[in-house]
Design a protein around this motif. Structure first.
Motif, PDB file in Angstrom:
ATOM      1  N   PRO A 299       0.798  -1.238   0.000  1.00 10.75           N
ATOM      2  CA  PRO A 299       0.000   0.000   0.000  1.00 10.75           C
ATOM      3  C   PRO A 299       0.824   1.279   0.000  1.00 10.75           C
ATOM      4  O   PRO A 299       0.296   2.364  -0.299  1.00 10.75           O
TER       5      PRO A 299
ATOM      6  N   SER B  36      -2.123   1.422  -6.734  1.00 13.19           N
ATOM      7  CA  SER B  36      -2.942   0.593  -5.866  1.00 13.19           C
ATOM      8  C   SER B  36      -2.292  -0.780  -5.715  1.00 13.19           C
ATOM      9  O   SER B  36      -1.533  -1.227  -6.586  1.00 13.19           O
TER      10      SER B  36
ATOM     11  N   GLN C 280     -11.107  -1.436   0.116  1.00 11.28           N
ATOM     12  CA  GLN C 280     -10.735  -0.036  -0.120  1.00 11.28           C
ATOM     13  C   GLN C 280      -9.221   0.119  -0.148  1.00 11.28           C
ATOM     14  O   GLN C 280      -8.670   0.862  -0.965  1.00 11.28           O
ATOM     15  N   LEU C 281      -8.522  -0.589   0.738  1.00  7.03           N
ATOM     16  CA  LEU C 281      -7.065  -0.531   0.758  1.00  7.03           C
ATOM     17  C   LEU C 281      -6.490  -1.194  -0.491  1.00  7.03           C
ATOM     18  O   LEU C 281      -5.489  -0.729  -1.041  1.00  7.03           O
TER      19      LEU C 281
ATOM     20  N   ARG D  72      -7.802   1.111  -3.483  1.00  6.05           N
ATOM     21  CA  ARG D  72      -7.749   2.559  -3.241  1.00  6.05           C
ATOM     22  C   ARG D  72      -9.000   3.233  -3.779  1.00  6.05           C
ATOM     23  O   ARG D  72      -8.952   4.353  -4.314  1.00  6.05           O
TER      24      ARG D  72
END
Length: 538
Positions: free
Chosen positions: A96, A101, A389-390, A393
């Motif tokens: 990350p 991404s 989401q991580l 992104r």
């Protein structure tokens, strides 16, 4: 004592006829031998990344990425679960922080590693063959054409890293015999430990590598301290990874047809399993249990009274799994010991099925890829939104927009992929063929690659070669035995070792060529000598 593992230890490559072949070759020659395969490999990977930049987030991906999400969202509050220890989740931790991404970083890095795998296989083949200018391009091209490898590289799972580590480990043993060097032996054993640290079912690879090192060095008691520390490292990794529950439950699934339903010990659980055991036994007697085994796996482990007797369902659903694991272990070991030959036959059949199955290439189509991806993680957006989401992104609305845009992208190399997939479903590129008659009965027949692999293994097992080449054929054999003895027939379990059988095939073809040319040369020499003898007599 030091001579056996000295820096000047001899490195002799046994050739197909049992003689010594020169091992030296120029790196620039090796580059040219690999170049055609690299062109194909780069073309496929660049085309796929252009069409689908993000790696697939599959059913197993969350277990690999969970530690990364915990670290980045909750600081130090994260744990590496035993099932996925150790290497791959750790490799994911810094992703990350990259400018792109994680989904894009994983795809790019794993495809880059895939090119390294192609070169690594070429390096190994070049060292075990005499006519390496012929067999190295052929072996690397077969690897470049491997669409299963390409698909694994495009998903956040540990399979492609696992394969790369295996190839790197064997490459460290080249040229054959170099493990007699102290430093090379140490790094070889360290890499073998890394293999099992990537996937717990790599235990067979680790054992095979340690045994091969013993065969090659001839006297493991003369190994130095650092070599034994590397062995201890491998044992420590094995003892701290993998799930005991899964192993015992899967072993029961693999021995289900042989379970004694009338023995007194655990009688109520045997009675609960009796209908399922009798059905599995019928499948086995018809020669079909290797194909149907996966149908019994989930009911045995889920604890769902709708799919299995309530007595067994209650046992499997308990939070304290001590008795469940003991019952699974006792029933499975009793069944295995009472029917060892049937168990071996079943294991070999499962290996054959895994080699025969050919996966679909639908995921290389952007429309199908994103349809499958959106449907596959729909529930995860509700359960673990921070993880996705991580990874992307993006939040859920942005992800939905991404899916719609990505679906419309063309894959310029899809026609090439379809062509390669087509030729790999026909001879001479078939390992085994899965047949089905009108009564729904399956059976296997050998393909060209299986026959060539058997010939190649025969050359590798010759007295002058078996110890030196054991590093190539022994680890994959032990991996297949240990994995398929417990698990069902999944293609993904043979993908990490198919390359080794490609190398064995090349060794066999090289051996045949060496023998044929030596016979031809001998015949020509004898023919040329006959006129000279006649002339001298006259």
């Amino acid at each position: 004592m030091e001579a056996t593992l000295s820096q000047s230890a001899p490195t002799v490559v046994p050739s197909g006829d049992g003689g010594a072949a020169p091992r030296a070759f120029r790196l620039k020659h090796f580059f040219w031998w690999c170049l055609p395969a690299l062109i194909v490999g780069i073309t496929l990977r660049v085309g796929l990344l252009a069409a689908i930049p993000e790696a697939y987030f599959g059913s197993d991906s969350s277990s690999y990425f969970e530690a990364t999400e915990k670290l980045w969202k909750h600081g130090h509050h994260f744990v590496l679960k035993a099932k996925r220890r150790w290497v791959y989740p750790i490799l994911c931790l810094p992703l990350p922080a990259l400018p792109w991404s994680t989904a894009k970083s994983v795809a790019f890095l794993q495809h880059l590693m895939g090119l390294g795998i192609i070169v690594g296989v070429g390096w190994i083949v070049a060292h075990i063959t005499r006519y390496r200018a012929v067999w190295t391009p052929l072996a690397t091209m077969l690897m470049a054409m491997n669409l299963d490898l390409l698909r694994d590289e495009h998903e956040i799972i540990g399979d492609s890293v696992f394969l790369a580590a295996i190839v790197a480990t064997v490459a460290l043993a080249m040229p054959l015999g170099i493990l007699r060097q102290r430093r090379r032996l140490f790094w070889f054993l360290v890499m073998a430990a890394v293999v099992v640290a990537i996937k717990p079912h790599g235990r067979g690879i680790w054992v095979g590598c340690v045994l091969a090192a013993m065969f090659i060095t001839r006297n493991p008691w003369r190994w130095k301290v650092e070599a034994w520390l590397a062995v201890v490292l491998g044992l420590a990794v094995i003892l701290t990874s993998g799930e005991k529950r899964q192993a015992k439950w899967l072993l029961l699934n693999s021995t289900l047809p042989f379970v004694n339903v009338d023995a007194p010990k655990w009688s109520k659980y045997r009675l609960a399993l009796k209908p399922m055991v009798l059905k599995a036994r019928h499948d086995y007697e018809m020669g079909q249990y290797a194909w149907t085994q996966r149908d019994y796996k989930k009911p045995l482990g889920d604890g769902n009274p709708a799919t299995i007797d309530p007595v067994w369902a209650e046992l499997a659903a308990r939070k304290d799994e001590t008795e469940y694991l003991q019952v699974c272990s006792d029933l499975a070991m009793e069944a295995l010991l009472s029917h060892p030959f049937g168990f071996v036959k079943l294991t070999v059949t499962k290996i054959g099925i895994a080699f025969a199955e050919i996966d679909s290439i639908s995921r290389f189509s952007p429309a199908e890829f994103w349809r499958s991806q959106a449907e596959g993680i729909q529930d995860l957006w509700v359960k673990y939104p921070h993880e996705l989401q991580l990874y992307y992104r993006l939040d859920k609305p942005q992800f939905d927009l991404l899916v719609e845009e990505r679906k419309t992208r063309p894959n310029a190399v899809l026609p090439l992929m379809e062509f390669l997939h087509g030729i790999q479903t026909r001879e001479p590129l078939i390992w085994l063929r899965e047949n089905l008659n009108s009564d729904g009965i399956y059976w296997l027949t050998p393909g060209c690659l299986a026959v060539l692999a058997a010939i190649g293994l025969g050359f590798c097992l010759r007295p002058s070669r078996w110890a030196a080449t054991s590093v190539i054929w022994l680890p994959p054999i032990l991996l297949m035995i240990t994995v398929f003895a417990v698990g069902d027939c999944k293609t993904q379990y043979v993908l990490p070792v198919r390359w080794a059988w490609v190398a064995v095939i090349m060794a066999g073809l090289d051996g045949v060529a060496v023998l044929a040319l030596s016979k031809l040369t001998k015949t020509q020499t004898e023919s040329a000598a006959v006129p000279d003898e006649t002339k001298s007599l006259s």
